[in-house]
Design an enzyme around this catalytic site. Structure first.
Site, PDB file in Angstrom:
ATOM      1  N   SER A  68       0.832  -1.204   0.000  1.00 28.75           N
ATOM      2  CA  SER A  68       0.000   0.000   0.000  1.00 28.75           C
ATOM      3  C   SER A  68       0.869   1.258   0.000  1.00 28.75           C
ATOM      4  O   SER A  68       2.006   1.252   0.474  1.00 28.75           O
ATOM      5  CB  SER A  68      -0.913   0.031   1.233  1.00 28.75           C
ATOM      6  OG  SER A  68      -1.801  -1.058   1.225  1.00 28.75           O
TER       7      SER A  68
HETATM    8  N1  SAH Z   1      -1.314  -4.633   3.955  1.00 30.10           N
HETATM    9  C1  SAH Z   1      -0.568  -4.878   2.728  1.00 30.10           C
HETATM   10  C2  SAH Z   1      -1.375  -4.484   1.506  1.00 30.10           C
HETATM   11  C3  SAH Z   1      -1.423  -5.579   0.524  1.00 30.10           C
HETATM   12  S1  SAH Z   1      -2.572  -5.426  -0.804  1.00 30.10           S
HETATM   13  C4  SAH Z   1       0.790  -4.228   2.760  1.00 30.10           C
HETATM   14  O1  SAH Z   1       1.074  -3.470   3.695  1.00 30.10           O
HETATM   15  O2  SAH Z   1       1.610  -4.509   1.883  1.00 30.10           O
HETATM   16  C5  SAH Z   1      -3.917  -6.403  -0.241  1.00 30.10           C
HETATM   17  C6  SAH Z   1      -3.640  -7.857   0.092  1.00 30.10           C
HETATM   18  O3  SAH Z   1      -4.887  -8.447   0.468  1.00 30.10           O
HETATM   19  C7  SAH Z   1      -3.125  -8.709  -1.067  1.00 30.10           C
HETATM   20  O4  SAH Z   1      -1.912  -9.315  -0.698  1.00 30.10           O
HETATM   21  C8  SAH Z   1      -4.232  -9.733  -1.299  1.00 30.10           C
HETATM   22  O5  SAH Z   1      -3.748 -11.015  -1.688  1.00 30.10           O
HETATM   23  C9  SAH Z   1      -4.891  -9.794   0.072  1.00 30.10           C
HETATM   24  N2  SAH Z   1      -6.275 -10.285   0.106  1.00 30.10           N
HETATM   25  C10 SAH Z   1      -7.286 -10.041  -0.777  1.00 30.10           C
HETATM   26  N3  SAH Z   1      -8.424 -10.666  -0.395  1.00 30.10           N
HETATM   27  C11 SAH Z   1      -8.124 -11.321   0.778  1.00 30.10           C
HETATM   28  C12 SAH Z   1      -8.863 -12.159   1.658  1.00 30.10           C
HETATM   29  N4  SAH Z   1     -10.152 -12.481   1.427  1.00 30.10           N
HETATM   30  N5  SAH Z   1      -8.235 -12.657   2.744  1.00 30.10           N
HETATM   31  C13 SAH Z   1      -6.920 -12.363   2.998  1.00 30.10           C
HETATM   32  N6  SAH Z   1      -6.174 -11.585   2.199  1.00 30.10           N
HETATM   33  C14 SAH Z   1      -6.754 -11.072   1.097  1.00 30.10           C
END
Ligand code: SAH
Length: 218
Positions: A68
Site C-alpha cells: 500500500s
Molecule cells: N497490507 C498490505 C497491503 C497488501 S494489498 C501491505 O502493507 O503490503 C492487499 C492484500 O490483500 C493482497 O496481498 C491480497 O492477496 C490480500 N487479500 C485479498 N483478499 C483477501 C482475503 N479475502 N483474505 C486475505 N487476504 C486477502
C-alpha cells in the site's frame, strides 16, 4: 525475492522526506508519523526497487498485489487509534509493511493473507523475527480468526464489497474497524464502531485498493 536489509543514512534521509510528504497530505498523529519514520520500507520490496521505496506510491509485490501507499497506510493507521497492546486483526498481509507499522505502535497483530506465495515469502523474511507480536495466517479474511478474537481493532487492506459480517462478530464492543468499501471505481474509507446493539459507521476519503477476494489461493 532478494531483499536489502541494510538501512543507510541515505534511506533514513529519504524516509524523513516521506514523513514530511505524508504530514503535508494531512496525517497528524505523531505516533503514526514516527512509525513511518522508523520502519524501513525498502526492506519490504525487492532490492531492485530500492529507489522507489520512499516515493509515496503503491508498488507491485508479485501475484498481482501491491504494497500500500505510505499515505494510505498512515491514513488507515491514524483512523484505527491504536493503543499499546490492542489486539488487531489485519486482512491482507501482502508485504507485511502495514502489519509492522501496527506492531511498531505496540499492537498485537494477527494478519491473514489468502495468497500462499505471499504468505510463504514472509516466512523467509528475517526482519520480521524482530516482531514476535505479529502472528501470520494463511486463510480467507472474510472468515476472520474466530478462535483468536475478539479484537480491539480490525483493518482491511483490500477493497471490500461490503462490511464482512464475520469480522463484526469478532470485534469487541467499542472496537473499531477501518475498511475501504467499494463505491463505483473507487473505495470509500469507512470506520465502523461496534456498539452493544449494532454498529455506527463514519465515512472518509476515497482510495484505490486491490480487491478483497473470496477463498484461499494456493
Ligand atoms: N497490507 C498490505 C497491503 C497488501 S494489498 C501491505 O502493507 O503490503 C492487499 C492484500 O490483500 C493482497 O496481498 C491480497 O492477496 C490480500 N487479500 C485479498 N483478499 C483477501 C482475503 N479475502 N483474505 C486475505 N487476504 C486477502
Amino acid at each position: 525475492m532478494r531483499r536489502s536489509l541494510e538501512d543507510s543514512y541515505r534511506h533514513k534521509g529519504l524516509r524523513k522526506k516521506l514523513v514530511d510528504t505524508v504530514r503535508e497530505k494531512g496525517i497528524k498523529d505523531e505516533n503514526v508519523l514516527e512509525a513511518i519514520n522508523n520502519v524501513p520500507r525498502h526492506f519490504f520490496l525487492d532490492s531492485a526497487f530500492l529507489d522507489v521505496a520512499y516515493v509515496d506510491k503503491a508498488f507491485p509485490i508479485g501475484e498481482g498485489q501491491t504494497i500500500s501507499q505510505p499515505y494510505t497506510v498512515a491514513y488507515q493507521t491514524e483512523l484505527l487509534q491504536i493503543q499499546k497492546n490492542d489486539k488487531v486483526l489485519e486482512i491482507g498481509t501482502g508485504s507485511a509493511y502495514q502489519a509492522v507499522v501496527l506492531a511498531a505502535l505496540g499492537a498485537k497483530v494477527f494478519t491473514i493473507e489468502r495468497q500462499k506465495k505471499l504468505f510463504d515469502e514472509n516466512k523467509l523474511f528475517v526482519y520480521l523475527k524482530q516482531y514476535p507480536n505479529i502472528k501470520f495466517f494463511y486463510g480467507d479474511g472474510f472468515q476472520g480468526l474466530p478462535t483468536y478474537g475478539p479484537f480491539d481493532k480490525v483493518i482491511v487492506t483490500a477493497a471490500a464489497p461490503e462490511i464482512p459480517p464475520r469480522l463484526i462478530e469478532q470485534m469487541k464492543v467499542g472496537g473499531k474497524m477501518v475498511i475501504p468499501v467499494n463505491n463505483g471505481a473507487a473505495q470509500q474509507m469507512r470506520r465502523v464502531t461496534k456498539l452493544e446493539q449494532g454498529i455506527e459507521v463514519e465515512y472518509f476519503d476515497n482510495f484505490s485498493f486491490v480487491p478483497m477476494l473470496q477463498g484461499k489461493n494456493a
